[in-house]
Write an enzyme that holds these catalytic residues in place. Sequence first.
Site, mmCIF file in Angstrom:
data_model
loop_
_atom_site.group_PDB
_atom_site.id
_atom_site.type_symbol
_atom_site.label_atom_id
_atom_site.label_comp_id
_atom_site.label_asym_id
_atom_site.label_seq_id
_atom_site.Cartn_x
_atom_site.Cartn_y
_atom_site.Cartn_z
ATOM 1 C CG HIS A 143 -1.893 1.002 1.413
ATOM 2 N ND1 HIS A 143 -1.610 2.290 1.774
ATOM 3 C CD2 HIS A 143 -3.238 0.936 1.255
ATOM 4 C CE1 HIS A 143 -2.744 2.982 1.847
ATOM 5 N NE2 HIS A 143 -3.750 2.182 1.533
ATOM 6 C CB CYS A 384 -3.668 3.210 -1.567
ATOM 7 S SG CYS A 384 -4.919 4.413 -1.196
HETATM 8 N N1 PLP Z 1 -1.786 -0.590 4.542
HETATM 9 C C1 PLP Z 1 -2.742 -1.350 3.995
HETATM 10 C C2 PLP Z 1 -2.399 -2.725 3.529
HETATM 11 C C3 PLP Z 1 -4.042 -0.867 3.898
HETATM 12 O O1 PLP Z 1 -4.994 -1.624 3.352
HETATM 13 C C4 PLP Z 1 -4.330 0.443 4.369
HETATM 14 C C5 PLP Z 1 -5.692 1.013 4.257
HETATM 15 O O2 PLP Z 1 -6.326 0.965 3.234
HETATM 16 C C6 PLP Z 1 -3.304 1.191 4.928
HETATM 17 C C7 PLP Z 1 -2.038 0.652 5.001
HETATM 18 C C8 PLP Z 1 -3.523 2.590 5.449
HETATM 19 O O3 PLP Z 1 -4.308 2.537 6.587
HETATM 20 P P1 PLP Z 1 -4.832 3.919 7.240
HETATM 21 O O4 PLP Z 1 -5.388 4.721 6.101
HETATM 22 O O5 PLP Z 1 -5.880 3.466 8.184
HETATM 23 O O6 PLP Z 1 -3.692 4.569 7.887
#
Ligand code: PLP
Length: 426
Positions: A143, A384
């Site tokens: 991500h 993302c």
């Molecule tokens: N990492 C992964 C694998 C995710 O799916 C997400 C959220 O979509 C995130 C990081 C980011 O999380 P947050 O937006 O809650 O900080």
Amino acid sequence: MSALPPVTPPFDGPSAQVDPAGQVDWNAVRADFPLLLREVHGKPLIYFDNANTGQKPATVIEAMDGFYRRQNANVSRAVHQLGSEATEAYEGTRTRLARFLNVRGDELVLCSGTTFAINLVAYSWALPRLQAGDTILVSRMEHHANIVPWQLVAERTGAAIRVAEIREDGTLDLDALRRAMTSDVKLLALTHVSNVLGTVNPVREICREARRRGVVTVIDGSQAVPHRAVDVAAIGCDFYAFTGHKMCGPTGTGALWARREHLQAMPPFLGGGEMIKEVSFDGTVYNDPPHRFEAGTPNIAGFVGLGAAVDYLERLGMDHVEAREAELLAHLTEELARIDGLRIFGTAADKAAVVAFLVEGAHAHDLATLLDLEGVAIRSGQHCAHPLLQFYGVAATCRASPAFYNTHEEIEAFVAALRKVRTLLS
Ligand code: PLP
């Protein structure tokens, strides 16, 4: 006058519906989630966007409501009754999370979520340590929250970024990963479960190998903690980040677990109240971890809600959650595979309930928009994860991600709606 919600513990309420023989009444579980009763565009809602954010059981909503009605005060500051109740409730969530993940509470920094947690490691651990000649290893399936902070560190330190590649089926190429862990690699940033492919990475083996080579590991647990029992101590990583809103908790909550020796050695990331022991114009003495990293007034009501979410998931049992979601995933995959011209991205044997797909002749956003009119909420776009979509050479995909409170009937209704809207687009 209506009855006031209980004071402490604020998390009593209808429990997840598991009978003494361990059988789960999934209809009763579903009824714990008030939002699932609503309609969208005159159709019953089918919420299949759980990888994005999850819905909340009534106990979580009531715990937050109860906090504001009965206990609201700031934490760790006031000596009055409300102040100590608020502090107890906030710290109670740290204790619950620590038990849930099999770690020590004083190694758990409460924060706004994974993005903050990874940035904390980037700014407070990596920035002061890395330099030109060092390498940060990240996987292709990360991500953006586990890519961009490392790019920022690389820009400032001169460190390089190396990518651990995946195979066509969406699994990590473990041999390539091992080869990529050369002596210049100081840090490996890896997701536990991919938010697009659903792939569950063998993080325990990978962290063991990394540790043997002196590589510090940052594991992004955002998509793992909501879906299976996670024993962070057994994984053996250095840092583990996760977010509350995907695990039945409120938005703006999450945590970073870190080995104590790292936390002790890390300078503060943000300065302000709570993260100090003593302040004078001659110098400031910082607080001990984890409070050293929790400057300012936290999202107290949110953490009360997250505590209730942990209670809910514990009562339901993460093994039940995992088994239920595996069953829903198998059903969904089987139904989608019957649709001509539908391509699924990510077919790992060990996979969470996330299905990214494309249908020949239909744009992902068009499909998602028409499905919305049928009451179905799925995500479309790049999730993302631009570098991952670049690997597959596609601009966008649809993504359906059911959770334990979804039903087999919803899967059938979703697939029927997909078949219908597809004909409108061809
Ligand atoms: N990492 C992964 C694998 C995710 O799916 C997400 C959220 O979509 C995130 C990081 C980011 O999380 P947050 O937006 O809650 O900080």
